[in-house]
Scaffold this motif. Structure first.
Motif: not given
Length: 796
Positions: A405-411
């Motif tokens: 779940p940590e693979a993608v973010n908009l940071n």
């Protein structure tokens, strides 16, 4: 009779003309509106999309949400079919467009269940980020609906475009994971074949950390250890069956990677850091990136210029006026092959906590004009089980950061307002993206490198080969940002990366080896940066376009030494080969015949030597086993062809000279079989000719002349800064000092628009081919489209 025939023919011609006119009208109807005002649903305030003479967009809104909407609108109007292909490929839904021919490709991607994972990830994002993705999605769908006709590709496939979904932006990031990571941990498996058969000293020698070509930012080049003696390892008595298969000129596929570098403000005229970036990817029409300037004018103001990825609402690489940044693929160890031990009962496997049942997912692949295909995926706690490979008779599960779940973010959007290099580096360490070498510089002259993306913490196992996690700790968490390696403001004032090893020691242990590149390209860039003490963007373009044959020059010398009169014994073909190499153009230049001949010689010798050394592996495990050849094999290879130990010479040859002469004869035979003319006609440009195609033309070749980019002989090759092949190379090039964007440079292949009737379909492509400087910022406004929300009065 004659009159009837003439009237019938005239009627048919008229029908054909009307049909052609109708098709032309439909095709033109799918062009976007470039000027005027439109009322759209989903905006809070007005937004504008300006385009310059090349179609490069400046998108302006009064807040970040509306900026995301307008960006989605522009992407959809210019590139919706491309966006659709990206998302469909990533989640395994191409068969809905192209029918049964795409089923195997869909299975490869469906294995990762990216659509389900995208929905899980989306639910974890902040309310602000979800609102931005939703606004972008609304903009995409409004832009698609705003076209008077659907994009032309859907007429050819007989399908209708489907609306963009909110999770599709996450899916687009997964598509980059697939391009940039080893998604099945196959390198571990193939390297494991060698590890399980070869003596430890031999294995360590054939798979070194680096070579004499190394050019890390920290640490030294690796020294290739001496070859193993005959008492440890000998292949002299091991004969292979059948003639060797020629290596072919392509060699190994090029690494999806990049070059980037930065020089500090002490080396520029205005004191700001100068950042350059070339992201190397496979080419298609249109280009993967969409050049844009994004401007928000309200309280949350920002002004960012660079390249965007259609399908996402942010600038991937570029400058915000205070910092500039770019990426190269890190090739760290981001996936691991896990040996699956069967449990006591059917449908279970062993873990450190006891037997556990496989999770089974049944995926349905919908197929155009055919029945759906069911595809079953079994997953372990570590990841899905690869149905197509095994290791020593055991199944392999794939543990890959993209599955978490940590693979993608908009940071990454934090870079839009970053105010210093330190701020940018801090944010980069939190990104959810395929881990990259992040190089940045700021307007105050600071430069730095770190890893952008999540880094797993690994337990006590060998991450380079398949490991049994039922008895060993696997991944135990994620690295905290303060544990990430960094290089900031080195004394030299220079930082560079090119997909090779960047650091050493503990930092390298944290990143790992996921197949990083031979460092010849990095070394040539480094040396170019140390050849001057003052730089402009134009100077950086010269390094970006450097095609000198530094790496192949030693191989040319070896070839000339091999082709002496006694060995070639009057052979006319070999005499001509020597003459052409002796008189070469020492660059990967279109007119250079000698460059091509030396390059082919290296590939052929490399293959024969490695195949010989791998003979014991295939004898032990079977001829169908494909052991990994390391990108660092150049070190052992160069040692062997120079010192020429007989016990490491394949039994097929009487001497090392005989092996190299056989390699040359094989190359000549390949040319004779596949080309007309003489050996002197085999220029590098004949092979290295641009073939940048639209996906539709690959299925319908008769459309190539309208859809594909013009063919042109290209400078460049792998293992030198101008990394360029027929359908691979710099997907963009830029050099910019933050705060001085008006003097920066930017080049991209193909054009801004994905529509063949658009004036922007090939805009800028010729500059990219020829290396002509193009401005970083969009040029003078030629078109302006204003988007207004319902209920807001139009301008007078």
């Amino acid at each position: 009779m004659k009159k009837w025939f003439i009237r019938t023919l005239a009627g048919l011609i008229l029908i054909a003309a009307v049909a052609a006119a109708g098709a032309w009208a439909l095709l033109r109807a799918s062009l976007p509106e470039l000027d005027g005002e439109l009322v759209v649903a989903g905006l809070e305030d007005s937004a504008t999309i300006e385009r310059d003479e090349q179609g490069i967009a400046t998108i302006t809104a009064s807040n970040r949400r509306d900026l995301a909407f307008a960006t989605g609108y522009a992407h959809a109007q210019d590139r919706f079919f491309q966006m659709d292909l990206i998302r469909r490929q990533a989640v395994g839904e191409l068969s809905e467009l192209f029918g049964a021919a795409a089923i195997n490709a869909d299975k490869r991607y469906r294995f990762h269940r990216f659509r389900d994972r995208a929905r899980t990830i989306l639910a974890r994002q902040s309310a602000r980020d979800v609102a931005l993705i939703e606004a972008y999605t609304d903009g995409v769908n409004e832009g698609l609906n705003g076209l008077a006709a659907k994009p032309f590709e859907y007429f050819l496939t007989g399908t209708a475009p489907q609306p963009w979904q909110v999770e599709d932006t996450i899916v687009v990031v997964f598509s980059m994971y697939m391009q940039l990571n080893d998604d099945r941990a196959r390198r571990d498996v193939r390297r494991g074949y060698a590890h399980s058969v070869l003596p430890p000293d031999v294995y360590a020698w054939m798979y070194p950390l680096g070579t004499q070509w190394d050019a890390p930012i920290t640490g030294d080049a690796e020294v290739t250890g001496n070859y193993p003696g005959p008492d440890i390892f000998s292949i002299r008595e091991l004969e292979k069956s059948g003639d060797p298969v020629p290596a072919g000129e392509a060699g190994r596929p090029p690494l999806n990677g990049s070059n980037n570098w930065a020089v500090s403000g002490a080396l520029t005229a205005n004191g700001g850091a100068l950042v350059s970036n070339d992201m190397h990817l496979g080419h298609s029409v249109p280009n993967i990136w969409y050049q844009a300037r994004l401007v928000a004018t309200g309280d949350d103001s920002r002004d960012i210029t660079g390249v965007t990825l259609p399908g996402a609402p942010f600038v991937v690489a570029g400058s915000n006026g205070t910092i500039a940044w770019g990426y190269t693929n890190s090739y760290g160890d981001w996936s691991d092959a896990v040996i699956v031990e069967p449990g006591a009962s059917e449908g279970s496997y062993r873990t450190q906590d006891g037997d556990e049942a496989f999770a089974v997912y049944s995926e349905q692949i919908r197929v155009k004009d055919a029945e759906p295909v069911n595809y079953e995926i079994r997953e372990t706690r570590w990841g899905p089980v690869d149905p197509d490979v095994s290791f020593n008779g055991k199944e392999i599960a794939v543990s890959w950061i993209a599955h978490h779940p940590e693979a993608v973010n908009l940071n990454i959007m934090g870079l839009e307002t970053a105010e210093s290099l330190g701020d940018a580096l801090d944010q980069a360490n939190t990104f959810g993206m395929p881990p990259q070498n992040f190089v940045g510089g700021d307007a105050n002259g600071n430069i730095g490198w770190t890893i952008a993306g999540r880094i797993p913490v690994k337990g006590d196992f060998d991450p380079m080969v398949p490991a049994d996690w039922s008895v060993a700790d696997g991944w135990t968490g994620w690295r905290d940002p303060d544990e990430y390696p960094r290089v900031v403001n080195p004394e030299s004032g220079r930082i560079w990366t090119a997909n090779a090893r960047v650091v050493d020691g503990e930092a390298l242990k944290i990143i790992g080896d996921g197949g990083y590149d031979l460092a010849a390209r990095a070394q040539q860039i480094r040396d170019g940066l140390f050849a001057s003490d003052r730089f402009t963007p134009e100077d950086m373009l010269n390094i970006q376009r450097d095609s000198r044959a530094v790496f192949l020059s030693p191989w040319r010398d070896l070839l000339l030494e091999t082709l002496d009169d006694e060995l070639i014994d009057g052979d006319r073909n070999l005499i001509e080969y020597r003459q052409l190499v002796d008189n070469w153009i020492p660059a990967a230049a279109p007119d250079s015949v000698g460059y091509r001949l030396v390059r082919a010689f290296r590939w052929e010798v490399r293959k024969r030597v490695f195949d010989g050394l791998a003979t014991p592996i295939r004898e032990a495990l079977g001829d169908d086993v494909n052991p990994l050849i390391s990108n660092q094999f150049e070190g052992p290879l160069w040692l062997l062809v120079n010192e020429r130990p007989m016990h490491l010479l394949p039994a097929d040859y009487a001497s090392w000279d005989a092996l190299m002469i056989a390699a040359l004869r094989s190359i000549i035979a390949v040319y004779d079989e596949n080309y007309d003319g003489e050996l002197a006609d085999r220029s590098w440009g004949e092979y290295n000719t641009a073939r940048i195609s639209h996906p539709v033309s690959q299925a319908v070749p008769m459309l190539s002349r309208w859809l594909d980019m013009p063919s042109a002989p290209l400078y460049g090759d792998a293992n030198l800064p101008l990394a360029q092949g027929p359908a691979f190379g710099a997907s963009e090039r830029f050099s910019v000092i933050p705060g001085d964007e008006q003097n920066g440079l930017m080049q991209m292949p193909t054009g801004q628009s994905g529509h063949p009737l658009s004036a922007f379909y090939q805009s800028g492509h010729e500059d990219w081919v020829n290396g002509t400087p193009s401005p970083f910022l969009p040029g003078e406004r030629r078109h302006e489209l204003t988007l207004r929300p319902h209920g807001l009065d139009a301008s007078p």
